[in-house]
Structure formats: structure tokens, C-alpha cells
Design a protein around this motif. Structure first.
Motif, PDB file in Angstrom:
ATOM      1  N   VAL A 270       2.077  10.522  -0.627  1.00 43.87           N
ATOM      2  CA  VAL A 270       2.877  10.908   0.531  1.00 43.87           C
ATOM      3  C   VAL A 270       4.113  10.014   0.547  1.00 43.87           C
ATOM      4  CG1 VAL A 270       2.911  11.214   3.037  1.00 43.87           C
ATOM      5  CG2 VAL A 270       0.763  11.511   1.768  1.00 43.87           C
ATOM      6  N   LEU A 271       5.289  10.624   0.536  1.00 43.28           N
ATOM      7  CA  LEU A 271       6.542   9.874   0.449  1.00 43.28           C
ATOM      8  C   LEU A 271       7.219   9.658   1.791  1.00 43.28           C
ATOM      9  CD1 LEU A 271       8.070  11.583  -2.730  1.00 43.28           C
ATOM     10  CD2 LEU A 271       6.752   9.448  -2.604  1.00 43.28           C
ATOM     11  N   GLY A 272       6.566  10.104   2.871  1.00 41.81           N
ATOM     12  CA  GLY A 272       7.169   9.946   4.196  1.00 41.81           C
ATOM     13  C   GLY A 272       7.545  11.283   4.792  1.00 41.81           C
TER      14      GLY A 272
ATOM     15  N   TYR B  69       0.816  -1.205   0.000  1.00 34.12           N
ATOM     16  CA  TYR B  69       0.000   0.000   0.000  1.00 34.12           C
ATOM     17  C   TYR B  69       0.857   1.265   0.000  1.00 34.12           C
ATOM     18  CZ  TYR B  69      -4.411  -2.444   0.639  1.00 34.12           C
ATOM     19  OH  TYR B  69      -5.517  -3.233   0.436  1.00 34.12           O
ATOM     20  N   SER B  70       0.342   2.275  -0.683  1.00 35.03           N
ATOM     21  CA  SER B  70       0.961   3.599  -0.692  1.00 35.03           C
ATOM     22  C   SER B  70      -0.013   4.594  -0.079  1.00 35.03           C
ATOM     23  CB  SER B  70       1.321   4.018  -2.118  1.00 35.03           C
ATOM     24  OG  SER B  70       2.261   3.131  -2.685  1.00 35.03           O
ATOM     25  N   LEU B  71       0.524   5.696   0.403  1.00 36.26           N
ATOM     26  CA  LEU B  71      -0.260   6.709   1.113  1.00 36.26           C
ATOM     27  C   LEU B  71      -0.485   7.915   0.205  1.00 36.26           C
ATOM     28  CD1 LEU B  71      -1.225   6.480   4.058  1.00 36.26           C
ATOM     29  CD2 LEU B  71       0.778   7.805   4.749  1.00 36.26           C
ATOM     30  N   TYR B  72      -1.702   8.463   0.224  1.00 34.00           N
ATOM     31  CA  TYR B  72      -2.056   9.612  -0.608  1.00 34.00           C
ATOM     32  C   TYR B  72      -2.837  10.631   0.218  1.00 34.00           C
ATOM     33  CZ  TYR B  72      -0.796   6.692  -4.594  1.00 34.00           C
ATOM     34  OH  TYR B  72      -0.117   5.890  -5.476  1.00 34.00           O
TER      35      TYR B  72
ATOM     36  N   GLN C 208       5.921   1.075   6.280  1.00 35.47           N
ATOM     37  CA  GLN C 208       5.311   0.268   5.235  1.00 35.47           C
ATOM     38  C   GLN C 208       4.573  -0.925   5.817  1.00 35.47           C
ATOM     39  OE1 GLN C 208       5.398   0.960   1.688  1.00 35.47           O
ATOM     40  NE2 GLN C 208       3.679  -0.431   2.021  1.00 35.47           N
ATOM     41  N   GLU C 209       5.148  -1.571   6.829  1.00 31.34           N
ATOM     42  CA  GLU C 209       4.498  -2.717   7.461  1.00 31.34           C
ATOM     43  C   GLU C 209       3.165  -2.316   8.082  1.00 31.34           C
ATOM     44  OE1 GLU C 209       5.318  -6.152  10.908  1.00 31.34           O
ATOM     45  OE2 GLU C 209       6.736  -4.494  10.631  1.00 31.34           O
ATOM     46  N   GLN C 210       3.144  -1.172   8.766  1.00 31.36           N
ATOM     47  CA  GLN C 210       1.910  -0.686   9.367  1.00 31.36           C
ATOM     48  C   GLN C 210       0.896  -0.318   8.293  1.00 31.36           C
ATOM     49  OE1 GLN C 210       3.537   2.565  11.571  1.00 31.36           O
ATOM     50  NE2 GLN C 210       4.122   1.322  13.343  1.00 31.36           N
ATOM     51  N   LEU C 211       1.366   0.346   7.254  1.00 32.00           N
ATOM     52  CA  LEU C 211       0.490   0.804   6.177  1.00 32.00           C
ATOM     53  C   LEU C 211      -0.226  -0.354   5.493  1.00 32.00           C
ATOM     54  CD1 LEU C 211      -0.501   3.220   4.586  1.00 32.00           C
ATOM     55  CD2 LEU C 211       1.565   3.087   3.178  1.00 32.00           C
TER      56      LEU C 211
END
Length: 379
Positions: free
Chosen positions: A365-367, A148-151, A169-172
Motif C-alpha cells: 500500500v503506497l498511501g 515498516y511498510s503496509l501491505y 510513517q511515524e504511526q505505522l
């Protein structure tokens, strides 16, 4: 594939919903129940809620726990209250106090998400054999190539990506955010349609453990040494007065300095070692870049690859209330630095710098990372 991206029927998919007692998380619980998921609601008791039960504008207080219980009962889902007071104090409140003592400006809501909610609560969800942990945050996540990626959310006025940059990433991959594609008005309409008792409840505004916004009172109680007096010094070396503890000041502050001068002066630096508050003109607050620590990177290429290829163009936020601005991210000897193309004023260590892929409406969102040093534009 069900609506949460799990390859089994909704009725066989166990979902833990983090229920704060507010309208957003209550609607999420309602949506999950309506779709037929095996829903468990969990509310976290994070501090002595008896003290704050009647205080408006704070999350996780006694009234909020009561409201979460009532919502869960109306949805006919099991609901549990987990006592995380000791975890919250150690991970969030103590860190908050220590950060102020170091002359920083902390963001406890990020620490809470980073530790108690997305670490401890997530682990508890796994122990309950839940397939996912679902929250009422306004942010979007999408699956691509098995992860998954965040937006940013549809409703930019409710964008909570700044407070979620530390999500790993694991949480996401375990989290879901059903409200990311909705507006706040739509969420309230759903709450009314479901007949939820919290449909008209106002949003939380304050930091939950800071009564009446008095940060100094909390810090003084936890760290008495933080109120040691010291000098207020101009950048040119002149001693302009004395103060009663650097915890009463933040970078960029103009009002309440307790000094008289022939020009507007701002706090430009805090020196906890010497207990000095350094003041100067507005121009002295100009920042051209920030050096970061504890960076969480969610982009496609790794930070090592960026170090090899050279700086990349991104968008960045150093304040939650500002839109992303053009920036360049570089890595040298493993250390990340972000150049703020348009500059910024009043950036303080302890705040966050959050990375975005671009400035489009639907941007990834890249972090982000914690600001260790704000580099003056004059440097």
C-alpha cells in the motif's frame, strides 16, 4: 527479537490493544496475552452509547464496551475506557456533516482512524509507556531498512487498506496488525478455542454514530441549513423539479430523485453554493482522472522525485468494494493527480483514492489521498 519486532522479551514489552468489543480485537488481545506480553486493553467511548446500546451492527456502542470489559476480564488483563466523545465529535462527526454540506461524500471511518484512533489513542499509548499499539485491522505491515511498510492482508475479502491509507510513517512504525496474515474464519476459530464470549458476535456494519443509516437526520440536526430547498436541473439546463436539501443526494444516485423523466437519470453534480442538484445520463458520470488533496505517501521515492521524473504506474482504488485498478500517478506543482486507465463512474469529491504498488496478491500500500475533484471523461 519478539514476535512484534521489539528487541526484548515479551514479558517486558508493553502492548496497548485497541479493543472495540468485537471478535477481531478480542482475538488480538488474547493472542498478545497468550504470548506473554504486558497487555493493556483500551476501549474508546466515542458517542452517547446509552442511546445506541441495543442497536445491532454498530461499533463502539454500550454493549461493545461491556463486551470488551468481559473479554479483558477473561484474559486477566487490565482494561480502561477512555472518553473521547468530544474529540470524536470534533474530528469525525462535525467533519462528516460539513463534508455533506459541501456536496461531498465523506468516509468517516478513515477520519476516525486518521485522528482519534491513530493520533489521540496512539499518543495515550505512548503516555502509558507502551512499546506498540496493536489493533484488529485486516492489513499487514513489515519492517525493512528500519521502517515498516503496509501491505494488503491475506484475506482480501476483509481488506481494510482503503480505510487506513492515511496512516503516517511515524504511526505505522508504532502500530502492529496481527490479523493481517489470517482469514476471518481462522480468527473466529481462535476466539472459540480461547472461549471468548464474543466468538459468535456479528461484525459491525453501520457507521457507529448514524442510527439506522439515516445520514440526513444526523446532518440536519448538526447543520440545519443543509436542508434548504433547491432545484433539480438537467445538464441541458432544464429545471425538472425541486428538492429538500442536497444532503439527500450523492453522486451516482438514481433512485429517489423525486422527478419524472423519459430516461434514466443520475446525480452527476451537487452545487452547494446554488443549492442545485445536477442530473444527467449514466455516461455523464464517466471519470478519467481524479485530483487529490491531503495526500499521504508511503512509497519508496518521494512525491518531489516523482514530479521530477514524470508519471509512474500504480494500482488505485476509488471505492472500498472494488479491487485495485491500473492507474498513473503524476505530480505537478506539488498537486497529485491520478489517471484511471480503465475509467470509473460516479466518483465523488470527499471519497478516497488509495494507491498500491501492483495487482499481486501480496501488494504494498503506497498511501492515498482525498478526492478534491473528479475530472469528467468528456473534459
Amino acid at each position: 527479537m519478539n514476535s512484534l519486532g521489539i528487541d526484548k522479551p515479551a514479558k517486558d514489552t508493553r502492548v496497548v490493544v485497541a479493543m472495540s468489543g468485537g471478535v477481531d480485537s478480542s482475538v488480538v488481545a488474547g493472542l498478545m496475552a497468550r504470548e506473554g506480553y504486558d497487555v493493556i486493553g483500551i476501549t474508546l467511548q466515542l458517542y452517547d452509547h446509552g442511546e445506541a446500546i441495543h442497536r445491532k451492527g454498530a461499533c463502539c456502542a454500550g454493549q461493545d464496551i461491556h463486551d470488551a470489559r468481559r473479554v479483558a476480564a477473561s484474559l486477566d488483563i487490565p482494561h480502561y475506557v477512555f472518553d473521547y466523545e468530544s474529540k470524536f465529535r470534533e474530528s469525525v462527526i462535525d467533519d462528516f456533516a460539513d463534508s455533506y454540506v459541501r456536496g461531498e461524500t465523506p468516509i468517516p471511518c478513515v477520519k476516525c482512524n486518521q485522528t482519534v484512533k491513530f493520533q489521540d489513542l496512539l499518543e495515550a499509548s505512548r503516555e502509558l509507556n507502551a512499546d506498540v499499539l496493536v489493533t484488529g485491522h485486516y492489513i499487514q505491515s513489515r519492517q525493512s531498512n528500519g521502517q515498516y511498510s503496509l501491505y494488503r492482508p491475506l484475506d482480501h475479502g476483509r481488506d481494510q487498506s482503503y480505510f487506513l491509507f492515511a496512516t503516517t510513517q511515524e504511526q505505522l512504525d508504532y502500530l502492529r496488525f496481527p490479523l493481517g496474515g489470517m482469514t476471518k474464519d481462522e480468527v473466529r476459530d481462535i476466539a472459540r478455542d480461547m472461549g471468548l464470549v464474543v466468538a459468535e458476535k456479528s461484525d459491525s456494519q453501520d457507521i457507529c454514530f448514524v442510527p439506522n443509516g439515516n445520514y440526513a437526520q444526523i446532518i440536519q440536526k448538526l447543520r440545519p441549513e443543509a436542508i434548504d430547498p433547491g432545484e433539480i436541473v438537467h445538464l441541458d439546463g432544464r429545471v425538472l423539479g425541486e428538492h429538500k436539501g442536497i444532503i439527500h443526494f450523492t453522486i451516482g444516485q438514481r433512485r429517489g430523485l423525486g422527478i419524472s423523466a423519459g430516461e434514466p437519470l443520475y446525480v452527476v453534480k451537487l452545487e452547494p453554493e446554488t443549492k442545485r442538484v445536477i442530473v444527467g445520463p449514466y455516461e455523464a458520470l464517466a471519470t478519467r482522472s481524479v485530483k487529490l488533496k491531503q495526500v499521504n505517501w508511503l512509497g519508496g521515492m518521494s512525491l518531489d522525485e516523482i514530479e521530477e521524473m514524470g508519471p509512474i504506474n500504480i494500482e488505485a482504488k476509488v471505492r472500498s468494494t472494488r479491487p485495485p485498478q491500473p492507474a498513473r500517478l503524476s505530480v505537478k506543482n506539488g498537486e497529485v493527480e491520478v489517471e484511471l486507465v480503465g475509467g470509473e463512474h460516479g466518483v465523488s469529491p470527499g471519497q478516497a483514492c488509495v494507491f498500491y504498488a501492483d495487482d499481486s496478491e501480496d501488494t504494498q500500500v503506497l498511501g492515498g489521498g482525498w478526492i478534491a475533484q473528479a475530472v469528467s471523461a468528456a473534459a
